[in-house]
Motif scaffolding. Structure first.
Motif, PDB file in Angstrom:
ATOM      1  N   ASP A 136      62.389 -12.974  45.817  1.00 41.22           N
ATOM      2  CA  ASP A 136      61.399 -13.371  44.809  1.00 41.22           C
ATOM      3  C   ASP A 136      60.004 -13.569  45.402  1.00 41.22           C
ATOM      4  O   ASP A 136      59.075 -13.948  44.689  1.00 41.22           O
ATOM      5  CB  ASP A 136      61.841 -14.683  44.133  1.00 41.22           C
ATOM      6  CG  ASP A 136      63.137 -14.517  43.347  1.00 41.22           C
ATOM      7  OD1 ASP A 136      63.294 -13.468  42.705  1.00 41.22           O
ATOM      8  OD2 ASP A 136      63.982 -15.432  43.387  1.00 41.22           O
ATOM      9  N   SER A 147      52.991 -15.075  46.109  1.00 43.12           N
ATOM     10  CA  SER A 147      53.584 -15.459  44.824  1.00 43.12           C
ATOM     11  C   SER A 147      55.096 -15.541  44.958  1.00 43.12           C
ATOM     12  O   SER A 147      55.706 -14.852  45.773  1.00 43.12           O
ATOM     13  CB  SER A 147      53.205 -14.461  43.725  1.00 43.12           C
ATOM     14  OG  SER A 147      53.708 -13.173  44.029  1.00 43.12           O
ATOM     15  N   LYS A 149      58.410 -15.490  42.340  1.00 39.77           N
ATOM     16  CA  LYS A 149      58.817 -15.194  40.965  1.00 39.77           C
ATOM     17  C   LYS A 149      57.609 -14.941  40.070  1.00 39.77           C
ATOM     18  O   LYS A 149      57.584 -15.349  38.909  1.00 39.77           O
ATOM     19  CB  LYS A 149      59.673 -16.331  40.402  1.00 39.77           C
ATOM     20  CG  LYS A 149      61.022 -16.487  41.072  1.00 39.77           C
ATOM     21  CD  LYS A 149      61.863 -17.556  40.400  1.00 39.77           C
ATOM     22  CE  LYS A 149      63.255 -17.632  41.016  1.00 39.77           C
ATOM     23  NZ  LYS A 149      64.085 -18.701  40.391  1.00 39.77           N
ATOM     24  N   GLY A 150      56.583 -14.312  40.639  1.00 40.40           N
ATOM     25  CA  GLY A 150      55.402 -13.975  39.865  1.00 40.40           C
ATOM     26  C   GLY A 150      54.380 -15.078  39.729  1.00 40.40           C
ATOM     27  O   GLY A 150      53.276 -14.853  39.223  1.00 40.40           O
ATOM     28  N   GLU A 151      54.719 -16.274  40.204  1.00 40.67           N
ATOM     29  CA  GLU A 151      53.807 -17.407  40.122  1.00 40.67           C
ATOM     30  C   GLU A 151      53.074 -17.587  41.443  1.00 40.67           C
ATOM     31  O   GLU A 151      53.697 -17.514  42.511  1.00 40.67           O
ATOM     32  CB  GLU A 151      54.571 -18.695  39.776  1.00 40.67           C
ATOM     33  CG  GLU A 151      55.228 -18.677  38.405  1.00 40.67           C
ATOM     34  CD  GLU A 151      54.200 -18.584  37.283  1.00 40.67           C
ATOM     35  OE1 GLU A 151      53.137 -19.245  37.393  1.00 40.67           O
ATOM     36  OE2 GLU A 151      54.456 -17.848  36.314  1.00 40.67           O
ATOM     37  N   PRO A 152      51.741 -17.834  41.390  1.00 42.51           N
ATOM     38  CA  PRO A 152      50.991 -17.994  42.639  1.00 42.51           C
ATOM     39  C   PRO A 152      51.456 -19.200  43.449  1.00 42.51           C
ATOM     40  O   PRO A 152      51.814 -20.244  42.884  1.00 42.51           O
ATOM     41  CB  PRO A 152      49.543 -18.162  42.162  1.00 42.51           C
ATOM     42  CG  PRO A 152      49.630 -18.551  40.735  1.00 42.51           C
ATOM     43  CD  PRO A 152      50.885 -17.957  40.203  1.00 42.51           C
TER      44      PRO A 152
END
Length: 229
Positions: A136, A147, A149-152
């Motif tokens: 991830d 990042s 899981k796509g979160e910064p």
């Protein structure tokens, strides 16, 4: 890269070489064998293998000397396979330029996993990709962005330097001393506890479950490895 890769096995025990040939050829690797260090160095230059499996206890020269000679002219990944289980032997081999260390007796599954990780590291390093992804986790080395899981993910400058070093050597075991020297400088080579604190902090930010890390792995008494998927 793993399929069809050529592996040079340098080991003076015929039964070990025979076992490795059968086991690795069953997984589509091509095998070249050497019974000593000098022969191994000659075949490394002649055959240009994709990876070398090396025993340290050779009859004509120590395996660490073989690693040092190899590193004078090639970056071919080296996986050490040895009965020497002492941490100092592992650290010395890794600091000399080995990519990984497997202790005899060993399981075929473990050795195959280490070989594939070393081969993937070679592909990643040679490709020069600016974006690294495993599990991830995603790291953009050009933009210095991380990042999960796509979160910064917000990292301190030192945490990012540590992660960047691990990414640049993903799949390879890095010793405490090497990491400290590269990230903090030669004066901090003995500050292992300091490194453990930063590794723990980094895990809290890049692991889905820091208590059960799957990315930033500890090699007990030796160092750390960033897993590749």
């Amino acid at each position: 890269m793993a399929d069809g890769a050529k592996i040079l096995v340098i080991d003076d025990e015929p039964q070990i070489r025979r076992y490795l040939r059968v086991s690795l050829e069953a997984h589509d690797f091509r095998i070249v064998e050497a019974a000593g260090g000098q022969e191994g160095l000659r075949l490394a230059a002649l055959e240009k293998p994709d990876l070398i499996v090396l025993d340290l206890g050779l009859p004509d020269m120590d395996g660490q000397a073989v690693i040092a000679r190899l590193r004078e002219w090639t970056a071919v990944p080296v996986v050490v396979l040895s009965v020497r289980a002492d941490e100092t032997d592992k650290i010395a081999a890794l600091d000399a330029g080995a990519d990984d260390y497997v202790t005899k007796p060993f399981g075929t599954g473990e050795l195959l996993a280490r070989i594939r990780a070393a081969l993937r590291h070679t592909v990643g390093a040679s490709s020069g990709l600016a974006i690294f992804a495993t599990g991830d986790l995603k790291v953009d080395l050009e933009k210095r962005q991380v990042s999960l899981k796509g979160e910064p993910v917000k990292l301190s400058p030192r945490e990012y330097d540590l992660l960047r070093l691990l990414v640049q050597h993903a799949g390879k075991v890095l010793t405490h001393q090497f990491i400290l020297r590269q990230v903090w400088g030669p004066a901090h080579e003995s500050d292992v506890q300091y490194l453990r604190v930063f590794a723990r902090q980094l895990r809290q930010k890049i692991e889905t479950d820091a208590a059960r890390p799957k990315l930033l792995l500890t090699e007990p008494g030796v160092g750390y490895r960033l897993a590749m998927e």
